[in-house]
Design a protein around this motif. Structure first.
Motif: not given
Lengths: 820, 95
Positions: B51-56
């Motif tokens: 999730k964090a990666r996709s956010t970034v």
């Protein structure tokens, strides 16, 4: 004359000769008709076959119904050829007969069109009604009623006559208003008998709605298990190149992050720290001890002083005090002629009932000090003024103490009845359902519960002088007769230590009272049961007058032959947390002289797996009658001749030590109060003390560390003041003082009743117990206070070392200069 | 062997409780904790990392997540995502 019946023909001369229809001879323009017989045509057809002129119409001829066929000479070649055959009878007839008339008509019409028509006037025709006049009549507007004519006349002289006006007072008229009201003239009203009204019918509409339950399948529970790699797969992954690359590229970042965390404390909350700084440094906070309640009893505490206060460890709001004769100093020394006029008791007070004590514990003698057992708050031990140790068990009254609030109401309602009515007693407290057995209790006044002691130590083996200090030993260490310390006794505190100015420290073992897991037969074997008084419940095993100490330590130094009369004792391990603090301390042992009194067999403690604890430190501080502080240990070694005496003696106070207490935050810091001074010591630091106060005007009589703030302690004086010392603020004078009572303060005891309420119980010489509430600033420590106080102590220790070093150097220097 | 060495070095840091290597699908490859805890951590943290990666990446497609640190009252969890695997370290500090 129709075309389908006309067949144009070409007649050759030969045919014309045969049939006699030679052009311009037999057949002319006027006489163009010639009738042929059908047979003749047929014959001609046969004879001449294809050459015959009739050949194209052979079929027609054959089908011709009549006998004679008409052939017409076509001079004008109207049909394309010079002759044509008419194939039907009607046409034949038509052609033969009427052609005459039509010829005539054609002639006529041809003649007429050549002339100009003469103008004829349109003849007037009569109008034929088609119904339109009715519509016109309907639409036209006509007067249905004849118009009414009115003629109004008036005599001429009345016109233009002079007018006389009169005045009328408006107030005379009702409402001051005159008018000519209009009225409805009945002659002019027309009653409407019929009225055209438009109506519209509308169907009644009603809205309604329903909802159907739509059941859809919803997951109630899911069971799953994680995907996992087998070991081979893991190995494969681990050895893959990709993983290697990944790790090599990544590990540097990780190490940087870890280092960052090592450098600074990641969990330090800056905001919180900021708030605390502000609250402690800003302004002058209000420091006070708020008077909460005070308790006194007129019967038992008359002319008595309170010697010791103890808060009930678990029940909120219960505090107990022990009363003692108020003796002057000389009388205290010589106790033999003390008379027991009043029975000495320990009173239990509850916050909710300031007038009547909840419980009274009967004591054989005046109690100098007492303590609740930390593991079982129903066991109380006390030290008497004659050297005995007394034990109580109040487990039956536990529920009563917990219901003290409701009990207060009950007591107020019932009348004081001093008749020895135990029945009344039971009736008063019949709301209590927790009474195990409905036993009679001894009562003195019919109101309070009085509990007799369960065990008293034997006079012979107790102290010879008043027991001045009594402490429970923590549960994980245990002494046996040989003096070795055993550990891991998980049952709770069952041993205690007492000291008395008769130069001895005694270790006692609790007579095994309640061990429900042990069968009773075993108990009988172990215990020595004597006659039990009737009023002691038989759930307890008690040893009446046969309780002997386990171990005795004489505080004498063998080489100097000085004796110490300990008044207060403070053991290192006396913190009642069950942490196993194993500190390895290599301390020399004390040459404890041979125990003179015989060691008797006490009820042996249940022999669980006890392993000898080598590493518990057994050092203790002792405050003596003469004001000395002694530090030593009790560890005994079998080969005692190699041991060196290792005691430290500090002479600072001039009078009896009243308090010797370890700080609840730092286990090696001890506060000693006596006479006109107090001092703070650190265990292990032998060259001096951390802090000492100046001589104060009055005497310090009691003192305690604060339970929540590491650098705060309370000292009571003989003029009824409480001094509050805060080591972080000022070390030369108290940061705050407050007057609590008029007489001397005898004991102070703080307590944390709830996270918001901290109490300080102060007792004075008049037998009054004051409970004060400690304000927030005194009770709540700031975050780094512990660290600050610790730093302060460290600094002091360093300073002492430095002083000593300086002194040594000075001495050396002196020696050098002397030599010269 | 290099792999082992690197992991050992990280584990030997002061304050590190556990180290884990998880593959791209969230299956733990290598761990120093017991199985059930590992599996729990892997499942939860893998999703969070994704999730964090996709956010970034949503914010800036050229960007990518390099380090994710979760600091709680008791521990700090450090996660480094990679292309094929994720490394997780759990640290403890006492105030």
């Amino acid at each position: 004359i129709g075309h389908p019946e006309i067949f144009p023909l070409v007649f050759t001369t030969k045919t014309q000769e045969i049939f006699n229809c030679r052009v311009d001879e037999d057949v002319t323009e006027e006489n163009c008709f010639k009738l042929f017989k059908k047979e003749d045509i047929i014959q001609d057809l046969k004879t001449r076959a294809a050459v015959s002129d009739f050949h194209p119409i052979k079929n027609v001829v054959l089908e011709y119904p009549g006998e004679e066929l008409l052939v017409v000479f076509d001079a004008k070649f109207q049909y394309g050829q010079n002759f044509y055959l008419v194939a039907s009878e009607e046409a034949k007839e038509n052609l033969l007969k009427p052609p005459e008339t039509t010829e005539e008509k054609e002639e006529e019409t041809r003649e007429e069109t050549l002339e100009v028509h003469p103008y004829k006037r349109p003849v007037h025709k009569p109008w034929v009604s088609l119904g339109s006049e009715k519509e016109v009549e309907e639409e036209s507007v006509k007067d249905t009623v004849t118009k009414i004519k009115y003629m109004i006349s008036r005599v001429r002289r009345k016109f233009g006559a002079p007018i006389t006006f009169t005045d009328k007072n408006a107030s005379h008229v009702k409402d001051s208003y005159v008018e000519c009201t209009s009225y409805e003239d009945k002659t002019f009203s027309i009653k409407m008998l019929e009225k055209d009204v438009g109506l519209q019918m509308v169907p009644k509409v009603r809205e309604a709605s329903t909802q159907t339950k739509w059941t859809y399948p919803k997951n109630a529970a899911t069971q799953y298990f994680p995907r996992q790699f087998s070991n081979e797969e893991k190995e494969e992954c681990l050895s893959s190149e990709k993983l290697k690359e990944f790790l090599t590229s990544v590990h540097l970042r990780m190490e940087i992050a870890l280092q960052q965390n090592e450098i600074m404390n990641a969990f330090y909350d800056d905001w919180k720290a900021l708030a605390e700084d502000e609250s402690s440094s800003g302004g002058k906070p209000d420091v006070y001890l708020k008077a909460y309640q005070s308790f006194t009893d007129l019967r038992y505490l008359k002319d008595r002083t309170i010697s010791c206060i103890c808060w009930h460890p678990t029940i909120y709001g219960i505090i107990s005090v022990s009363a003692r004769e108020r003796l002057s100093y000389e009388e205290q020394v010589n106790l033999s002629d003390k008379s027991l006029l009043q029975q000495s008791v320990i009173l239990f007070w509850s916050f909710f009932d300031p007038i009547h004590p909840q419980l009274m514990l009967e004591c054989p003698e005046d109690i100098c000090c007492f303590q609740f057992s930390p593991s079982d708050p129903n066991i109380i031990i006390g030290g008497c003024i004659n050297g005995q140790v007394v034990l109580w068990d109040i487990s039956q009254h536990e529920e009563k103490l917990q219901n003290a609030k409701t009990a207060a109401d009950e007591i107020n309602m019932t009348a004081v009845n001093t008749v020895n009515a135990s029945v009344l007693n039971i009736l008063q407290y019949n709301y209590m359902s927790g009474v195990k057995r409905g036993k009679m209790r001894t009562q003195v006044s019919g109101e309070e519960w009085v509990k007799r002691y369960c065990a008293v130590s034997s006079i012979q083996y107790s102290h010879k002088k008043p027991v001045t200090d009594i402490h429970w030993l923590p549960g994980y260490s245990e002494e046996n007769q040989m003096g070795a310390t055993f550990g891991n006794r998980a049952e709770g505190c069952l041993q205690l230590v007492t000291c008395s100015p008769d130069c001895s420290i005694l270790f006692w073992d609790i007579p095994v009272t309640k061990l429900p897991e042990q069968p009773s037969s075993e108990k009988l074997k172990e215990e020595e049961i004597f006659n039990m008084p009737l009023d002691v419940p038989d759930t307890l095993r008690h040893v009446e007058l046969c309780w002997k100490p386990l171990l005795k330590i004489n505080l004498c130094e063998s080489d100097t032959n000085t004796e110490y009369g300990p008044v207060r004792i403070s053991l290192r391990e006396l913190h009642y947390h069950y942490k196993t603090s194993e500190k390895v301390q290599s301390l020399n042992t004390l040459e404890v002289p041979a125990k003179d009194s015989p060691y008797t067999e006490m009820s042996t403690p249940s022999s669980k797996n006890l392993k000898a604890l080598e590493s518990i430190s057994t050092g203790f501080f002792v405050g003596t009658e003469d004001g000395e502080i002694v530090y030593s240990e009790w560890k005994m070694e079998i080969d005692s001749d190699s041991a060196k005496p290792h005691t430290q003696k500090y002479t600072l106070h001039t009078e009896t030590i009243t308090t010797l207490q370890r700080s609840p935050f730092f286990k090696d810091i001890v506060l000693s109060i006596g006479g006109r001074k107090f001092a703070i010591w650190k265990e292990g630091v032998t060259n001096g003390l951390i802090l000492q106060s100046s001589c104060s005007a009055g005497r310090y009589t009691a003192g305690q560390w604060s339970l929540t703030r590491p650098g705060v302690f309370f000292i009571g004086r003989d003029d009824g003041n409480i001094d509050i010392w805060d080591l972080l603020k000022k070390t030369h004078e108290p940061s705050h003082f407050q007057n609590v009572s008029e007489s001397m303060i005898t004991f102070i005891s703080p307590c944390i009743a709830s996270p918001k309420q901290h109490f300080l119980a102060v007792s004075d010489d008049l037998g009054i117990l004051h409970v004060l509430e400690i304000c927030q600033t005194l009770s709540h420590a700031s975050g780094n206070e512990h660290a600050n106080v610790f730093d302060y102590f460290e600094r002091e220790v360093k300073y002492l070392k430095y002083c000593e070093q300086e002194f040594q150097e000075y001495q050396e220097f002196q020696a050098k200069t002397e030599l010269k | 062997a290099e792999v082992e060495e690197i992991l050992k070095r990280i584990q030997a840091h002061r304050g590190v409780i556990a180290t884990m290597v998880i593959n791209a699908e969230g299956i733990p490859i290598r761990t120093t904790l017991d199985n059930s805890t590992t599996v729990q951590y892997a499942g939860l943290l893998h999703q969070l990392t994704m999730k964090a990666r996709s956010t970034v990446r949503d914010i800036d497609p050229q960007n990518d997540l390099t380090f994710l640190r979760i600091r709680s009252k008791k521990h700090e969890i450090m996660i480094i995502p990679g292309n094929i695997s994720i490394k997780i370290t759990i640290e403890l500090y006492v105030l």
